[in-house]
Design a protein around this motif. Structure first.
Motif, short mmCIF file in Angstrom:
data_model
loop_
_atom_site.label_atom_id
_atom_site.label_comp_id
_atom_site.label_asym_id
_atom_site.label_seq_id
_atom_site.Cartn_x
_atom_site.Cartn_y
_atom_site.Cartn_z
N ALA A 1 0.83 -1.21 0.00
CA ALA A 1 0.00 0.00 0.00
C ALA A 1 0.86 1.26 0.00
CB ALA A 1 -0.93 0.00 1.22
N ARG A 2 1.96 1.25 0.77
CA ARG A 2 2.85 2.41 0.80
C ARG A 2 3.53 2.61 -0.56
NH1 ARG A 2 3.79 0.58 6.02
NH2 ARG A 2 5.57 -0.67 5.38
N ARG A 3 3.97 1.52 -1.17
CA ARG A 3 4.61 1.63 -2.49
C ARG A 3 3.60 2.11 -3.53
NH1 ARG A 3 6.82 -3.35 -0.99
NH2 ARG A 3 5.60 -4.43 -2.58
N LEU A 4 2.38 1.63 -3.44
CA LEU A 4 1.34 2.06 -4.37
C LEU A 4 1.01 3.54 -4.18
CD1 LEU A 4 -0.58 1.28 -6.61
CD2 LEU A 4 -2.23 0.58 -4.89
N ALA A 5 0.93 3.98 -2.93
CA ALA A 5 0.66 5.40 -2.65
C ALA A 5 1.77 6.28 -3.20
CB ALA A 5 0.50 5.62 -1.15
N ALA A 6 3.01 5.85 -3.05
CA ALA A 6 4.14 6.62 -3.59
C ALA A 6 4.07 6.67 -5.11
CB ALA A 6 5.46 6.01 -3.13
N ALA B 1 10.04 2.57 -9.93
CA ALA B 1 10.91 2.45 -8.76
C ALA B 1 10.09 2.33 -7.48
CB ALA B 1 11.84 3.66 -8.67
N GLY B 2 8.99 3.06 -7.42
CA GLY B 2 8.15 3.01 -6.23
C GLY B 2 7.50 1.65 -6.01
N LEU B 3 7.24 0.93 -7.08
CA LEU B 3 6.55 -0.35 -6.97
C LEU B 3 7.50 -1.55 -6.85
CD1 LEU B 3 3.70 0.26 -9.56
CD2 LEU B 3 3.51 0.20 -7.06
N LEU B 4 8.78 -1.36 -7.15
CA LEU B 4 9.71 -2.49 -7.07
C LEU B 4 9.87 -2.93 -5.62
CD1 LEU B 4 12.51 -1.39 -9.56
CD2 LEU B 4 10.82 -3.21 -9.87
#
Length: 152
Positions: free
Chosen positions: A7-12, A75-78
């Motif tokens: 969720a944090r990676r998706l929000a970023a 990069a945010g989702l990796l």
């Protein structure tokens, strides 16, 4: 707990894509009202002293914003990217995406409001363009809270 990391990676990723999406939305929303040229350079506090064809301005600004957003979202989702590396990439790409998007939206809106590209006055609106530099802080803030450990 692994779900909260996703969720944090998706929000970023969403935060870094937002400026490009807003630029695209503004282009669609302003479609019929867009002038042929947009005031794009101010040497003094007065009206614009140079113009750019609207299509060229949008293509360049949106292209840069979208490429930065794509790189940042990737990069945010990796999942295996080192957190510091992710934050630095999100900081840089979020800022570039926002800067490029504001380079389209602010002058275009000012020109539409003035009715003539030669009459568009930047004034204090330049602060929005400078503020875009700091936008990258937003997507780079979504990270794991200190003290919380996820199992390996």
């Amino acid at each position: 707990m692994a779900g909260s990391g996703v969720a944090r990676r998706l929000a970023a990723a969403v935060a870094v894509v937002a400026p490009a999406a807003l630029a695209l939305w503004s282009r669609a929303a302003w479609g019929a009202e867009l002038p042929e040229t947009v005031g794009t350079h101010w040497s003094s506090p007065g009206p614009a002293d140079r113009t750019t064809p609207t299509h060229d301005l949008f293509a360049g600004a949106f292209g840069v914003s979208a490429i930065a957003a794509l790189l940042g979202a990737t990069a945010g989702l990796l999942p295996r990217l080192h957190p510091l590396t992710r934050r630095l990439i999100l900081l840089a790409t979020g800022s570039v995406s926002a800067i490029a998007a504001t380079q389209w939206m602010v002058p275009t809106w000012l020109t539409m409001r003035a009715g003539d590209p030669g009459e568009a006055v930047l004034g204090a609106w330049i602060l929005i363009m400078f503020g875009a530099f700091a936008y990258g802080v937003l997507p780079s803030c979504w990270r794991r809270r200190p003290g919380r450990r996820t199992p390996p």
